[in-house]
Write a protein that holds these residues in place. Structure first.
Motif, PDB file in Angstrom:
ATOM      1  N   PHE A  43      56.232  65.136  17.590  1.00 12.16           N
ATOM      2  CA  PHE A  43      57.255  64.281  18.202  1.00 12.16           C
ATOM      3  C   PHE A  43      57.002  63.962  19.676  1.00 12.16           C
ATOM      4  N   VAL A  44      56.803  64.997  20.495  1.00  9.05           N
ATOM      5  CA  VAL A  44      56.631  64.751  21.929  1.00  9.05           C
ATOM      6  C   VAL A  44      55.332  63.991  22.186  1.00  9.05           C
ATOM      7  N   ALA A  45      54.246  64.445  21.554  1.00  9.97           N
ATOM      8  CA  ALA A  45      52.953  63.796  21.776  1.00  9.97           C
ATOM      9  C   ALA A  45      53.006  62.330  21.364  1.00  9.97           C
ATOM     10  N   ARG A  46      53.628  62.074  20.200  1.00  9.32           N
ATOM     11  CA  ARG A  46      53.716  60.706  19.685  1.00  9.32           C
ATOM     12  C   ARG A  46      54.548  59.804  20.604  1.00  9.32           C
ATOM     13  N   ALA A  47      55.572  60.363  21.205  1.00 10.94           N
ATOM     14  CA  ALA A  47      56.408  59.556  22.101  1.00 10.94           C
ATOM     15  C   ALA A  47      55.649  59.228  23.385  1.00 10.94           C
ATOM     16  N   LEU A  48      54.763  60.134  23.806  1.00  3.72           N
ATOM     17  CA  LEU A  48      54.130  59.974  25.115  1.00  3.72           C
ATOM     18  C   LEU A  48      52.812  59.205  25.087  1.00  3.72           C
ATOM     19  N   ILE A  49      52.037  59.350  23.999  1.00  2.98           N
ATOM     20  CA  ILE A  49      50.690  58.762  24.007  1.00  2.98           C
ATOM     21  C   ILE A  49      50.712  57.257  24.299  1.00  2.98           C
ATOM     22  N   PRO A  50      51.490  56.459  23.550  1.00  2.00           N
ATOM     23  CA  PRO A  50      51.454  55.016  23.852  1.00  2.00           C
ATOM     24  C   PRO A  50      51.950  54.709  25.263  1.00  2.00           C
ATOM     25  N   LEU A  51      52.978  55.417  25.697  1.00  2.00           N
ATOM     26  CA  LEU A  51      53.540  55.178  27.030  1.00  2.00           C
ATOM     27  C   LEU A  51      52.496  55.457  28.109  1.00  2.00           C
ATOM     28  N   MET A  52      51.822  56.602  27.968  1.00  2.00           N
ATOM     29  CA  MET A  52      50.845  56.971  28.996  1.00  2.00           C
ATOM     30  C   MET A  52      49.608  56.082  28.927  1.00  2.00           C
ATOM     31  N   GLN A  53      49.246  55.666  27.715  1.00  2.00           N
ATOM     32  CA  GLN A  53      48.095  54.760  27.597  1.00  2.00           C
ATOM     33  C   GLN A  53      48.401  53.442  28.281  1.00  2.00           C
ATOM     34  N   GLU A  54      49.631  52.966  28.111  1.00  2.00           N
ATOM     35  CA  GLU A  54      50.016  51.694  28.711  1.00  2.00           C
ATOM     36  C   GLU A  54      50.008  51.791  30.238  1.00  2.00           C
ATOM     37  N   GLN A  55      50.429  52.945  30.743  1.00  5.97           N
ATOM     38  CA  GLN A  55      50.521  53.075  32.197  1.00  5.97           C
ATOM     39  C   GLN A  55      49.157  53.284  32.850  1.00  5.97           C
ATOM     40  N   GLY A  56      48.174  53.717  32.070  1.00  7.36           N
ATOM     41  CA  GLY A  56      46.819  53.838  32.610  1.00  7.36           C
ATOM     42  C   GLY A  56      46.687  54.954  33.629  1.00  7.36           C
ATOM     43  N   THR A  57      45.590  54.941  34.373  1.00  9.84           N
ATOM     44  CA  THR A  57      45.310  56.048  35.287  1.00  9.84           C
ATOM     45  C   THR A  57      45.329  55.625  36.749  1.00  9.84           C
ATOM     46  N   GLN A  58      45.648  54.357  37.006  1.00  5.72           N
ATOM     47  CA  GLN A  58      45.514  53.881  38.380  1.00  5.72           C
ATOM     48  C   GLN A  58      46.450  54.564  39.364  1.00  5.72           C
TER      49      GLN A  58
ATOM     50  N   LYS B 103      59.293  60.330  32.289  1.00  6.40           N
ATOM     51  CA  LYS B 103      60.414  61.245  32.025  1.00  6.40           C
ATOM     52  C   LYS B 103      61.288  60.783  30.855  1.00  6.40           C
ATOM     53  N   TRP B 104      61.523  59.472  30.744  1.00  2.09           N
ATOM     54  CA  TRP B 104      62.371  59.009  29.630  1.00  2.09           C
ATOM     55  C   TRP B 104      61.655  59.218  28.313  1.00  2.09           C
ATOM     56  N   GLY B 105      60.353  59.016  28.305  1.00  4.69           N
ATOM     57  CA  GLY B 105      59.572  59.266  27.096  1.00  4.69           C
ATOM     58  C   GLY B 105      59.616  60.731  26.706  1.00  4.69           C
ATOM     59  N   VAL B 106      59.543  61.616  27.707  1.00  3.26           N
ATOM     60  CA  VAL B 106      59.604  63.051  27.447  1.00  3.26           C
ATOM     61  C   VAL B 106      60.954  63.402  26.820  1.00  3.26           C
ATOM     62  N   LEU B 107      62.034  62.882  27.418  1.00  6.02           N
ATOM     63  CA  LEU B 107      63.369  63.179  26.888  1.00  6.02           C
ATOM     64  C   LEU B 107      63.515  62.668  25.453  1.00  6.02           C
ATOM     65  N   TYR B 108      62.976  61.490  25.215  1.00 12.50           N
ATOM     66  CA  TYR B 108      63.038  60.887  23.888  1.00 12.50           C
ATOM     67  C   TYR B 108      62.330  61.780  22.869  1.00 12.50           C
ATOM     68  N   GLY B 109      61.121  62.231  23.228  1.00 15.02           N
ATOM     69  CA  GLY B 109      60.366  63.108  22.333  1.00 15.02           C
ATOM     70  C   GLY B 109      61.087  64.429  22.103  1.00 15.02           C
ATOM     71  N   VAL B 110      61.636  64.997  23.181  1.00 20.21           N
ATOM     72  CA  VAL B 110      62.347  66.273  23.075  1.00 20.21           C
ATOM     73  C   VAL B 110      63.564  66.129  22.165  1.00 20.21           C
ATOM     74  N   LEU B 111      64.261  65.016  22.300  1.00 20.84           N
ATOM     75  CA  LEU B 111      65.465  64.777  21.504  1.00 20.84           C
ATOM     76  C   LEU B 111      65.138  64.755  20.014  1.00 20.84           C
ATOM     77  N   LEU B 112      64.115  63.977  19.645  1.00 24.67           N
ATOM     78  CA  LEU B 112      63.751  63.876  18.231  1.00 24.67           C
ATOM     79  C   LEU B 112      63.209  65.212  17.734  1.00 24.67           C
TER      80      LEU B 112
END
Lengths: 303, 345
Positions: free
Chosen positions: A178-193, A218-227
């Motif tokens: 759950f947490v990993a799935r919520a974060l991977i797309p979000l973090m990929q979109e934000q990139g490393t810059q 943080k919102w992605g983390v909360l979302y993953g934690v919630l599910l």
């Protein structure tokens, strides 16, 4: 010049009319006759009522069928209290572990290039594709008396199966993605810059994580934690296999609901079930709120 | 701070992003790395910043090995093409970031930090945006904030990766002038990457032209424009006419027509002849090295751009002054005021 302007004016009026006609025709194509619309909407409403609203209402109706006092005393029963407590403890452990695992896994996948990345992503999804009962059985095979580590664990007097550690392990496994799935797309979109900018400005790794990366997700983390939490509290299959159903000790709320129901203690069963149903409702509301925040985050990041 | 790069090599898989690059940047210089995308210029910049690591080669700042240090220790200001502002922080906090993350021992007190940020926002003329978030700013404003943020740590070197690449043409022109005057003011050694030749020629003291991971030419803006060292530089900078010619027996031939141009000093064999569009002088038929028929004429302010079919078979575009109007169908003679020949095809 004047001639041309006059021409274009006289042309534009019928032109506009033609366009309006075309638009109306398009609308007509998309709009079903009123009767059809009513039937379709009615079907959807009936279906939702029968399969979602009615069962939910029934849970509460059954729970309160002998009055509020019976409901409260069912919840105050020592077995019920122990199940609630165990569920909360197990959820806290597995959500905590998965928060750390999920963050680390998402960080690695989104911010770095390495071989075996696709394999890791597939591995993260594994708990979703394996039946929870099988997940539970795996732990029995590993830690059971006849299992691989069974002998060693018995020699050292460590109890994993039929105790809190086993239940927490099984729950953690099942809720891992759950947490990993919520974060991977979000973090990929934000990139490393932004991280690169932080480091070139002299921030350490930890400073970069806590001041730049974490606030962005943080919102992605909360979302993953919630599910993750909702699933951890509601998990039945995997927990059922490893728990041993020791009354007052290793029964979580979903397990207790089944036991009570099988013993015809409907009020008690549905009282516990009503707690789980409320958890579901709260989760739904919180999820909607979080999704709004996540959308805002996406909008803000678009240039 | 001077920068020296020696024999830098960087591969991504089988792709050679940098293929033996040597470069010296003097203290206080404003240097442009110019090249098409994929030429390795951004990779070079990122290696200097410590955001990437070379496979081999050396980078030194003032004679000290820079590769021994991470990006964090190098004290280099980096400005990203897409700004990379911290989206959850206000403009003020963005600029203050580099000061706030300093080790406790050298960290300034809050009042000093505030004063410094205010000063930097004044410098980039955006002090009135201090409480906004990056998403509320225009592209040009974001880039100036990114620059202020990079300057906050008093960098020894300032690196800018396509700083104006994502901005519209008008803002880009304003920011170019602004960057040059800012550099004049703060005088920190700066390298900026661009694929826009006009930007490089207008802003930089020196231009490094790169292609395919190699440096093609290093020189002043005048040098690279007036005396391009390679065929690539000639065709990349300024608008060029490029013609495949053959040099044999002291003659230059285009197709099967010998041109009335001296072949002295050029090695025989297949070569390429380069002429700037505005260096083709128009004369009556029979005059000049080339002859051709005007196909099409368009006017661009002070010049007319004519498409001319040469009698050798090639079609070229020339820019001629408007004092003698050309018309489609005219037969004209063309004489290159200047030209360059590079061996090879």
């Amino acid at each position: 010049m004047t001639m041309q302007i006059a021409d274009s004016v006289s042309l534009s009026a019928p032109d506009a009319r033609a366009r309006a006609h075309a638009a109306a025709a398009r609308n007509n194509l998309r709009t079903e006759p009123k009767a059809v619309r009513i039937v379709i909407i009615a079907l959807a409403v009936i279906f939702l009522t029968m399969f979602v609203v009615l069962p939910l209402a029934l849970v509460f109706a059954q729970a309160f069928s002998r009055g509020v006092l019976a409901y409260l005393s069912a919840l105050a029963d020592p077995e019920a209290l122990s199940a609630i407590k165990l569920t909360l403890v197990v959820a806290a452990i597995s959500v905590g572990l998965n928060l750390v695992f999920g963050l680390v896994a998402a960080w690695a996948i989104a911010k770095f290039e390495f071989s075996g990345k696709t394999f890791l992503i597939t591995l993260i999804d594994l708990p979703f594709s394996v039946s929870p009962v099988i997940s539970g059985l795996v732990f029995v095979l590993l830690f059971g008396a006849q299992g691989y580590f069974g002998g060693w664990l018995r020699d050292h007097d460590i109890q994993i199966l039929f105790a809190v550690p086993g239940i927490a392990l099984a729950t953690t496994f099942v809720t891992f993605p759950f947490v990993a799935r919520a974060l991977i797309p979000l973090m990929q979109e934000q990139g490393t810059q932004e991280e690169e900018a932080a480091i070139s400005l002299g921030a350490s790794g930890l400073q970069t994580f806590f001041r730049v990366t974490l606030p962005n997700i943080k919102w992605g983390v909360l979302y993953g934690v919630l599910l993750c939490n909702a699933r951890a509290m509601g998990e039945f299959g995997a927990v059922s296999v490893v728990s041993g159903h020791i009354r007052g000790e290793t029964n979580t709320m979903p397990l207790l609901v089944e036991i009570l129901y099988n013993e015809y203690q409907f009020v008690a069963a549905f009282a516990i079930a009503s707690l789980l149903a409320m958890l579901a409702l709260i989760t739904l509301i919180a999820k909607t709120v979080l999704e709004n925040h996540l959308d805002e985050g996406h909008d803000a990041s678009e240039h | 701070m001077s920068i020296e790069v020696r024999n830098l090599v960087k591969k991504f898989g089988s792709f050679k992003a940098l293929d033996g690059v040597d470069l010296k940047v003097d203290n206080g210089e404003l240097l442009a790395l110019l090249g098409p995308s994929g030429s390795g210029k951004t990779t070079l910049l990122r290696i200097v910043a410590g955001l990437d690591w070379p496979d081999s080669g050396e980078v030194s700042f003032n004679g000290e090995d820079a590769l021994a240090q991470g990006a964090r220790e190098r004290h280099v200001g980096f400005v990203f093409q897409h700004y990379a502002l911290f989206r959850h922080m206000t403009v003020f906090e963005n600029v203050a970031f580099g000061l706030r993350v300093q080790p406790r021992a050298i960290r300034k007190d809050e009042a000093t930090i505030r004063a410094r940020v205010k000063e930097l926002l004044d410098l980039v003329q955006l002090d009135w945006l201090a409480d906004r978030y990056p998403s509320q700013l225009s592209g040009g404003q974001r880039q100036r904030i990114a620059l202020a943020r990079a300057l906050a740590i008093e960098p020894r070197i300032l690196l800018l990766d396509e700083p104006f690449g994502a901005l519209d043409a008008k803002v880009r022109k304003e920011l170019r002038k602004w960057l040059r005057s800012l550099h004049h003011e703060i005088n920190v050694t700066s390298i900026f990457v661009t694929h826009d030749q006009e930007e490089a020629l207008e802003v930089a003291n020196r231009v490094v032209v790169m292609d395919k991971g190699k440096i093609e030419q290093i020189g002043s803006p005048d040098d690279v424009y007036e005396s391009p060292a390679t065929a690539f530089v000639h065709s990349f900078i300024g608008e060029s006419i490029e013609l495949p010619v053959l040099i044999a027996d002291g003659l230059i031939t285009l197709g099967d027509r010998p041109l009335r141009l001296a072949a002295d000093g050029h090695a025989p064999g297949a070569s390429r002849l380069f002429v700037r569009r505005h260096d083709m002088l128009v004369g009556p038929p029979g005059s000049g090295a080339f002859e051709g028929a005007v196909r099409h004429v368009r006017n661009f302010g002070p010049v007319q751009r004519a498409e001319v079919a040469l009698s050798g078979g090639e079609t070229i575009e020339i820019d001629a002054p408007r004092d003698r109007e050309l018309r489609a169908g005219d037969t004209i003679g063309l004489e290159p005021r200047r030209y360059r020949i590079f061996a090879g095809t």
